[in-house]
Write an enzyme that holds these catalytic residues in place. Structure first.
Site, PDB file in Angstrom:
ATOM      1  CG  ASP A  89      -0.250  -0.012   2.536  1.00 21.48           C
ATOM      2  OD1 ASP A  89       0.752  -0.732   2.657  1.00 21.48           O
ATOM      3  OD2 ASP A  89      -0.704   0.684   3.475  1.00 21.48           O
ATOM      4  CD  GLU A 139       4.184   0.488   6.887  1.00 19.23           C
ATOM      5  OE1 GLU A 139       5.019   0.789   7.755  1.00 19.23           O
ATOM      6  OE2 GLU A 139       3.806   1.298   6.006  1.00 19.23           O
TER       7      GLU A 139
END
Length: 352
Positions: free
Chosen positions: A71, A125
């Protein structure tokens, strides 16, 4: 979107960057990673949510984990990617899609590493810990994180950064007594009392402990201030939110004790915390990595998922081509030579 694992690693980085994967929307990139890895006969591939795990099983005496998050922070007018000189610009180039590209190239082109490898691509994350894919796997499938050593491909500008600092946020509350502002002497102004909290923060001198040979630099800062009732009322409460970044010679409990003693005259409430991680560079597997990659290791001054591996007893370091100060910026970029350098050094490690 199909990823060509035969492409140059910089071209592969650009292709990964152009697959938008803001936290919570990693499915398309996870699909592309899974599709690219499944045909490789030397890897067993699993999918867990939007995490993709690819493993060699060669019976080597050592297993290492190479991990990276899929991400990015929200796009800020910085897609699609573009190249200017030796820089590749775009959302996530530094943090950490260039690291993902290195992982994919190694997974595809090192079929017989000298140590067994787990390549772990995971989601979320960049947001709250409850959504973190690595945290989920640590609870539901801890065997997938097992290894003698781990490398997080976080941006380090191609330098090894050992361990990570812990973080804690506390609310420090000053109490007063309400009164009409025309008769302020009849009350007690909590915002004025909060000045004592700020005085403590201004007087703070950061610790710089050396842990396993690396020097860390602690930090203690106000990040929010909340107070006030109305324009004609003396406030009876003021809350200062303080963020403490503590070195890995302290536990989370140590950090809380320190803050409660520092602000002993005030109410202290812990609202968020994450453990630190020691560098672990004295472990033989870590020493082999340092010898193969080269350079002088330094301390990681932020928090990263190395702490999750550390909690499982797996020593871990941060190592990736991105440059940390460029992370999350609108003009985020990665230096293309850094990507090639990281790929080559990681390849040397896995084949030596």
């Amino acid at each position: 979107m199909r990823l060509d694992l035969g492409a140059d690693v910089a071209e592969l980085t650009a292709a990964i960057v152009d697959v938008e994967s803001v936290s919570g929307s990693e499915k398309d990139l996870a699909d592309a990673v899974e599709e690219a890895l499944r045909p490789l006969p030397h890897l067993s591939v699993e999918r867990d949510g939007d995490a993709v795990i690819a493993r060699t099983s060669l019976g080597r005496s050592e297993r290492v984990v190479i991990a990276g998050h899929l991400d990015t922070v929200p796009v800020n007018g910085n897609l699609p990617s573009r190249v200017e000189g030796d820089r590749l610009y775009g959302c996530g180039t530094s943090d950490m899609k260039s690291g993902l590209a290195v992982m994919l190239k190694l997974a595809a082109t090192v079929p017989e590493p000298t140590r067994d490898v787990t390549y772990l691509f995971y989601e979320c994350e960049e947001v709250e810990a409850a959504r973190n894919g690595l945290a989920r796997l640590a609870v539901s499938r801890p065997e997938l994180l097992a290894g003698d050593f781990a490398v997080l491909m976080e941006p380090t500008d191609a330098a090894i950064e050992g361990g990570c600092q812990g973080t804690m946020r506390v609310e420090v509350t000053a109490r007063g007594e309400r009164a009409h502002s025309a008769r302020a002497w009849m009350g007690s102004n909590a915002i004025h009392k909060a000045g004592q909290i700020l005085d403590i923060l201004r007087a703070y001198e950061p610790r710089k402990p050396v842990v396993d040979g690396l020097e860390y630099h602690e930090g203690l800062n106000a990040v929010f201030v909340r107070g006030g009732v109305a324009g004609n009322v003396i406030p009876d409460e003021c809350v200062v939110t303080v963020n403490y970044r503590f070195a890995p010679d302290k536990t989370q409990a140590d950090a809380e004790t320190y803050l409660r003693e520092l602000f002993v005259a005030f109410e202290v409430k812990v609202v968020d915390a994450a453990e630190s991680a020691r560098p672990g560079l004295t472990h033989p597997a870590a020493a082999d990595f340092v010898a193969a990659v080269g350079g002088t290791p330094r301390a990681k001054l932020g928090w990263t998922d190395v702490a999750r591996f550390s909690a499982l007893g797996v020593p871990a370091v941060n190592y990736g081509p991105g440059d940390p100060p460029l992370s999350h910026t609108r003009d985020e970029y990665v230096r293309i030579p850094r990507i090639h350098d990281c790929e080559q050094r990681m390849r040397t490690w896995l084949t030596s």
